[in-house]
Design a protein around this motif. Structure first.
Motif, PDB file in Angstrom:
ATOM      1  N   TRP A  32     -52.200  37.161 -20.715  1.00  0.00           N
ATOM      2  CA  TRP A  32     -51.864  38.507 -21.165  1.00  0.00           C
ATOM      3  C   TRP A  32     -50.740  39.171 -20.378  1.00  0.00           C
ATOM      4  O   TRP A  32     -50.450  40.353 -20.596  1.00  0.00           O
ATOM      5  N   THR A  33     -50.115  38.461 -19.462  1.00  0.00           N
ATOM      6  CA  THR A  33     -48.978  39.030 -18.730  1.00  0.00           C
ATOM      7  C   THR A  33     -47.837  38.009 -18.697  1.00  0.00           C
ATOM      8  O   THR A  33     -47.984  36.861 -19.121  1.00  0.00           O
ATOM      9  N   SER A  34     -46.714  38.410 -18.138  1.00  0.00           N
ATOM     10  CA  SER A  34     -45.534  37.542 -18.071  1.00  0.00           C
ATOM     11  C   SER A  34     -45.685  36.422 -17.042  1.00  0.00           C
ATOM     12  O   SER A  34     -44.828  35.536 -16.971  1.00  0.00           O
ATOM     13  N   PHE A  35     -46.776  36.428 -16.256  1.00  0.00           N
ATOM     14  CA  PHE A  35     -46.982  35.353 -15.285  1.00  0.00           C
ATOM     15  C   PHE A  35     -47.144  33.995 -15.971  1.00  0.00           C
ATOM     16  O   PHE A  35     -46.942  32.957 -15.344  1.00  0.00           O
ATOM     17  N   GLY A  36     -47.527  34.017 -17.243  1.00  0.00           N
ATOM     18  CA  GLY A  36     -47.702  32.762 -17.973  1.00  0.00           C
ATOM     19  C   GLY A  36     -46.474  32.316 -18.732  1.00  0.00           C
ATOM     20  O   GLY A  36     -46.535  31.344 -19.491  1.00  0.00           O
ATOM     21  N   ASN A  37     -45.359  33.000 -18.541  1.00  0.00           N
ATOM     22  CA  ASN A  37     -44.144  32.670 -19.288  1.00  0.00           C
ATOM     23  C   ASN A  37     -43.589  31.301 -18.916  1.00  0.00           C
ATOM     24  O   ASN A  37     -43.708  30.853 -17.778  1.00  0.00           O
ATOM     25  N   GLY A  38     -42.973  30.670 -19.906  1.00  0.00           N
ATOM     26  CA  GLY A  38     -42.315  29.399 -19.671  1.00  0.00           C
ATOM     27  C   GLY A  38     -40.928  29.617 -19.094  1.00  0.00           C
ATOM     28  O   GLY A  38     -40.601  30.698 -18.593  1.00  0.00           O
ATOM     29  N   ALA A  39     -40.093  28.575 -19.195  1.00  0.00           N
ATOM     30  CA  ALA A  39     -38.755  28.647 -18.618  1.00  0.00           C
ATOM     31  C   ALA A  39     -37.893  29.671 -19.353  1.00  0.00           C
ATOM     32  O   ALA A  39     -38.026  29.867 -20.558  1.00  0.00           O
ATOM     33  N   SER A  40     -37.028  30.333 -18.623  1.00  0.00           N
ATOM     34  CA  SER A  40     -36.070  31.269 -19.197  1.00  0.00           C
ATOM     35  C   SER A  40     -34.762  31.088 -18.446  1.00  0.00           C
ATOM     36  O   SER A  40     -34.495  31.770 -17.461  1.00  0.00           O
ATOM     37  N   ASP A  41     -33.962  30.132 -18.911  1.00  0.00           N
ATOM     38  CA  ASP A  41     -32.732  29.765 -18.220  1.00  0.00           C
ATOM     39  C   ASP A  41     -31.515  30.457 -18.811  1.00  0.00           C
ATOM     40  O   ASP A  41     -31.503  30.808 -19.995  1.00  0.00           O
ATOM     41  N   PRO A  42     -30.456  30.643 -18.014  1.00  0.00           N
ATOM     42  CA  PRO A  42     -29.209  31.200 -18.544  1.00  0.00           C
ATOM     43  C   PRO A  42     -28.656  30.303 -19.643  1.00  0.00           C
ATOM     44  O   PRO A  42     -28.920  29.094 -19.672  1.00  0.00           O
ATOM     45  N   LYS A  43     -27.875  30.872 -20.524  1.00  0.00           N
ATOM     46  CA  LYS A  43     -27.321  30.091 -21.633  1.00  0.00           C
ATOM     47  C   LYS A  43     -26.226  29.151 -21.141  1.00  0.00           C
ATOM     48  O   LYS A  43     -25.591  29.388 -20.102  1.00  0.00           O
ATOM     49  N   ARG A  44     -26.025  28.068 -21.871  1.00  0.00           N
ATOM     50  CA  ARG A  44     -24.904  27.179 -21.602  1.00  0.00           C
ATOM     51  C   ARG A  44     -23.601  27.893 -21.969  1.00  0.00           C
ATOM     52  O   ARG A  44     -23.604  28.833 -22.765  1.00  0.00           O
ATOM     53  N   ASP A  45     -22.488  27.432 -21.426  1.00  0.00           N
ATOM     54  CA  ASP A  45     -21.217  28.142 -21.607  1.00  0.00           C
ATOM     55  C   ASP A  45     -20.875  28.372 -23.074  1.00  0.00           C
ATOM     56  O   ASP A  45     -20.366  29.429 -23.445  1.00  0.00           O
ATOM     57  N   TRP A  46     -21.134  27.390 -23.924  1.00  0.00           N
ATOM     58  CA  TRP A  46     -20.745  27.459 -25.332  1.00  0.00           C
ATOM     59  C   TRP A  46     -21.877  27.990 -26.226  1.00  0.00           C
ATOM     60  O   TRP A  46     -21.703  28.148 -27.430  1.00  0.00           O
ATOM     61  N   GLU A  47     -23.001  28.268 -25.621  1.00  0.00           N
ATOM     62  CA  GLU A  47     -24.207  28.590 -26.379  1.00  0.00           C
ATOM     63  C   GLU A  47     -24.247  30.059 -26.798  1.00  0.00           C
ATOM     64  O   GLU A  47     -23.823  30.944 -26.062  1.00  0.00           O
ATOM     65  N   HIS A  48     -24.760  30.300 -28.010  1.00  0.00           N
ATOM     66  CA  HIS A  48     -25.009  31.663 -28.460  1.00  0.00           C
ATOM     67  C   HIS A  48     -26.350  32.142 -27.913  1.00  0.00           C
ATOM     68  O   HIS A  48     -27.309  31.386 -27.862  1.00  0.00           O
ATOM     69  N   ASN A 123     -47.202  24.756 -28.897  1.00  0.00           N
ATOM     70  CA  ASN A 123     -47.604  25.787 -29.853  1.00  0.00           C
ATOM     71  C   ASN A 123     -46.442  26.725 -30.173  1.00  0.00           C
ATOM     72  O   ASN A 123     -45.925  27.394 -29.276  1.00  0.00           O
ATOM     73  N   PRO A 124     -46.007  26.825 -31.442  1.00  0.00           N
ATOM     74  CA  PRO A 124     -44.905  27.713 -31.802  1.00  0.00           C
ATOM     75  C   PRO A 124     -45.150  29.171 -31.420  1.00  0.00           C
ATOM     76  O   PRO A 124     -44.206  29.894 -31.091  1.00  0.00           O
ATOM     77  N   ASP A 125     -46.395  29.607 -31.469  1.00  0.00           N
ATOM     78  CA  ASP A 125     -46.695  30.983 -31.060  1.00  0.00           C
ATOM     79  C   ASP A 125     -46.332  31.201 -29.596  1.00  0.00           C
ATOM     80  O   ASP A 125     -45.783  32.243 -29.222  1.00  0.00           O
ATOM     81  N   ARG A 126     -46.625  30.217 -28.759  1.00  0.00           N
ATOM     82  CA  ARG A 126     -46.339  30.331 -27.329  1.00  0.00           C
ATOM     83  C   ARG A 126     -44.839  30.240 -27.062  1.00  0.00           C
ATOM     84  O   ARG A 126     -44.333  30.824 -26.095  1.00  0.00           O
ATOM     85  N   PHE A 127     -44.106  29.490 -27.895  1.00  0.00           N
ATOM     86  CA  PHE A 127     -42.657  29.401 -27.722  1.00  0.00           C
ATOM     87  C   PHE A 127     -42.028  30.795 -27.698  1.00  0.00           C
ATOM     88  O   PHE A 127     -41.119  31.067 -26.919  1.00  0.00           O
ATOM     89  N   VAL A 128     -42.528  31.659 -28.597  1.00  0.00           N
ATOM     90  CA  VAL A 128     -41.912  32.973 -28.760  1.00  0.00           C
ATOM     91  C   VAL A 128     -42.461  33.967 -27.739  1.00  0.00           C
ATOM     92  O   VAL A 128     -41.720  34.782 -27.187  1.00  0.00           O
ATOM     93  N   SER A 129     -43.754  33.892 -27.483  1.00  0.00           N
ATOM     94  CA  SER A 129     -44.389  34.908 -26.643  1.00  0.00           C
ATOM     95  C   SER A 129     -44.222  34.652 -25.152  1.00  0.00           C
ATOM     96  O   SER A 129     -44.411  35.550 -24.338  1.00  0.00           O
TER      97      SER A 129
END
Length: 275
Positions: A32-48, A123-129
């Motif tokens: 129920w908090t952001s402690f369970g979040n997965g990776a959140s990396d900076p975008k690649r140079d060419w990436e949107h 789980n696709p739900d977890r991908f987003v949340s």
């Protein structure tokens, strides 16, 4: 019951209950908090990437509704739907593996010491949340999942080193690669299938040539793994099995600590009653 036995039972019961409380707290914090979040990396140079979408779209249901909102007033064709869904995935996520950490699922995190695939999110739900970075199999599966939610048949495709998806409309398959941000289009504007792209060397080099080794993966399509049935399946059986294990572990990460607490308290009480 001997005094030493009662004492050991009380200790075991207390330790079990305390471990259960600790694990239940970790599971709740990660769920129920952001402690369970997965990776959140900076975008690649060419990436949107649009950081604002991360705060606007924080669960799968909102992702679906966002697609519907963007389609409002647009031509309702399968190709148009796929473009909207593809653009949303491309702009919402960066590239990196979404993995379970100790807080998101302590069972799968621990199992990851045996094999890292247990930590891989399915789980696709977890991908987003839980985060905003996905690996190629995850982003392509999320796009597949969105396509199915909008009545478009889709399949997961493993390229022996990269994963994409294909959507079925206009009596043919059409390739979408949200990880490398590729939609191969010919001179008439048609989105090509994987097989069609592999047979057109000029377009293959145009789209996959900038990515080392990727053109060869497309060329060697005899080794690809396709999965379109059952609906929503991943390209290999191991991924489908691990997704079931992940779903079970989502319940067990709460149930096992509760069992440890109740069992520990019962053992402690039994030892105390037999003085």
């Amino acid at each position: 019951m001997p005094a030493c036995s009662r004492k050991s039972h009380r200790i075991i019961g207390s330790v079990s209950a305390m471990m259960g409380v600790l694990l239940l707290g970790i599971a709740s914090l990660g769920h129920w908090t952001s402690f369970g979040n997965g990776a959140s990396d900076p975008k690649r140079d060419w990436e949107h990437f649009e950081p604002g979408l991360v705060t606007q779209v924080q669960d799968y249901d909102t992702l679906v509704k966002t697609v519907d909102a963007k389609m409002a007033g647009q031509p309702v064709t399968e190709a148009a739907k796929m473009q909207v869904m593809y653009d949303l995935i491309v702009n919402r996520f960066t590239h990196n593996e979404a993995q379970h950490n100790l807080a998101s699922n302590w069972i799968l995190y621990t199992a990851g010491f045996l094999h890292p695939t247990f930590r891989h999110m399915w789980n696709p739900d977890r991908f987003v949340s839980q985060g905003y970075s996905l690996l190629c199999d995850q982003s392509s599966y999320l796009l597949l999942h969105l396509a199915l939610a909008h009545d478009i048949k889709a399949r997961h495709v493993g390229l022996q080193g990269h994963v994409v998806m294909e959507a079925w409309y206009d009596n043919d398959w059409h390739l979408y690669d949200p990880d490398l941000e590729i939609i191969p289009v010919n001179a008439t504007g048609k989105v090509l299938s994987l097989n069609e792209l592999a047979e057109d060397e000029t377009l293959l080099k145009k789209y996959y040539g900038p990515h080392p080794g990727m053109a060869d993966l497309v060329r060697n399509r005899g080794n690809h793994l396709y999965m379109s049935t059952p609906e929503g399946a991943r390209f290999e059986w191991k991924g489908n099995l691990l997704a079931i294990i992940e779903k079970s572990a989502e319940l067990l990460k709460f149930l096992l600590p509760v069992g440890m607490i109740l069992g520990g308290l019962a053992l402690h009480r039994r030892a105390a009653d037999k003085k």
